[in-house]
Design a protein around this motif. Structure first.
Motif, short mmCIF file in Angstrom:
data_model
loop_
_atom_site.label_atom_id
_atom_site.label_comp_id
_atom_site.label_asym_id
_atom_site.label_seq_id
_atom_site.Cartn_x
_atom_site.Cartn_y
_atom_site.Cartn_z
N ASP A 33 80.36 61.72 28.53
CA ASP A 33 81.79 61.93 28.33
C ASP A 33 82.44 62.36 29.63
N GLY A 65 77.14 72.61 35.53
CA GLY A 65 76.68 72.78 34.15
C GLY A 65 75.19 73.01 34.14
N GLN A 90 71.72 73.70 31.14
CA GLN A 90 71.31 73.74 29.75
C GLN A 90 69.80 74.01 29.65
N ASP A 141 71.53 67.26 26.71
CA ASP A 141 72.96 67.09 27.00
C ASP A 141 73.46 68.31 27.78
N PRO A 184 76.78 69.98 29.37
CA PRO A 184 78.24 70.01 29.57
C PRO A 184 78.54 70.42 31.01
N LYS A 233 80.32 65.53 30.29
CA LYS A 233 78.96 65.76 29.81
C LYS A 233 78.06 64.60 30.26
N ARG A 249 73.74 63.24 29.97
CA ARG A 249 72.48 63.41 29.23
C ARG A 249 71.33 63.09 30.18
#
Length: 235
Positions: free
Chosen positions: A111, A192, A194, A211, A213, A223, A225
């Motif tokens: 995204d 970002g 994760q 994923d 962000p 975003k 992946r």
């Protein structure tokens, strides 16, 4: 010398392309000249006779190796140019354990908002709890809605057969804006990260998708992946 446990073939996919690569193993790596697994491979004149680390470059043809031991990692500079084949030879793997590997395989655009050149300029770093870290070489240009092969190994860990090794994998993404003109996330660099819990086992390799962000100082977050391949990658 004991019998080899694995064979590796790296075949160039583009007549005008090239890719560097590095192979690490627990034993010697021997470059082959002739036929290997049905593929014509050639031996570089300056290739080392033996050693547990092999660096090379594959162009239009193919490079082939016999590996005397477990494969720890295979890092490919330009995965889009290389068809990689890894096969287990007669005799099978070490019955006591295996080298379970964590490898960044690819990244997908998920995204993004805004008006710009229609691509992300990314650096991706993976930190494996208590082990090594790895970062994508250079900056990756990821077009809107696109994907990019990575082929970057993070670490290989000895795991007993029937056992497991739980780890936390931290994926960190930097989206570079300074110096690239207009982009999806205009302004200063955006970040970002994760965390993901994984379990390393001597099983069939599996894909884990994370994923991530990406924050933005212009209220247009995005975003990506990141897809990992984990397990005994020599299978």
């Amino acid at each position: 010398m004991a019998n080899p446990q694995h064979t590796i073939v790296l075949e160039g996919l583009e007549s005008d392309g090239r890719s560097g690569y590095t192979i690490d193993a627990t034993g010697d790596i021997e470059m082959v000249d002739g036929q290997l697994n049905g593929v014509d491979v050639s031996r570089d004149s300056d290739a080392p006779v033996s050693g547990s680390t092999q660096r090379g470059t594959v162009w239009q043809g193919a490079d082939g190796y016999r590996v005397y031991g477990a494969i720890k990692s295979i890092d490919i500079e330009n995965p889009d140019h290389v068809q990689l084949r890894v096969d287990e030879m007669a005799g099978g793997p070490d019955p006591e354990g295996c080298q379970a590997t964590v490898r960044m395989d690819s990244v997908d655009f998920v995204d993004g908002q805004g008006v710009g050149e229609g691509a992300l300029e990314l650096t991706i770093r993976a930190d494996l709890q208590g082990e090594q870290s790895a970062e994508t070489p250079g900056t990756i240009r990821l077009p809107t809605g696109g994907s990019k092969n990575l082929g970057t190994s993070i670490e290989s860990i000895e795991v007993p057969r029937g056992g497991s090794e739980p780890k936390t994998l931290m994926t960190k993404v930097t989206e570079h804006d300074e110096g690239v003109g207009r982009d999806w996330f205009t302004g200063s660099d955006d970040f970002g990260q994760q965390p993901t819990n994984i379990v390393l086992e001597c099983d069939e390799p599996k894909t884990i998708s994370v994923d991530v962000p990406i924050s933005s100082d212009r209220d247009n977050p995005g975003k990506v992946r990141v897809n990992y391949r984990i397990g005994d990658l020599s299978r």
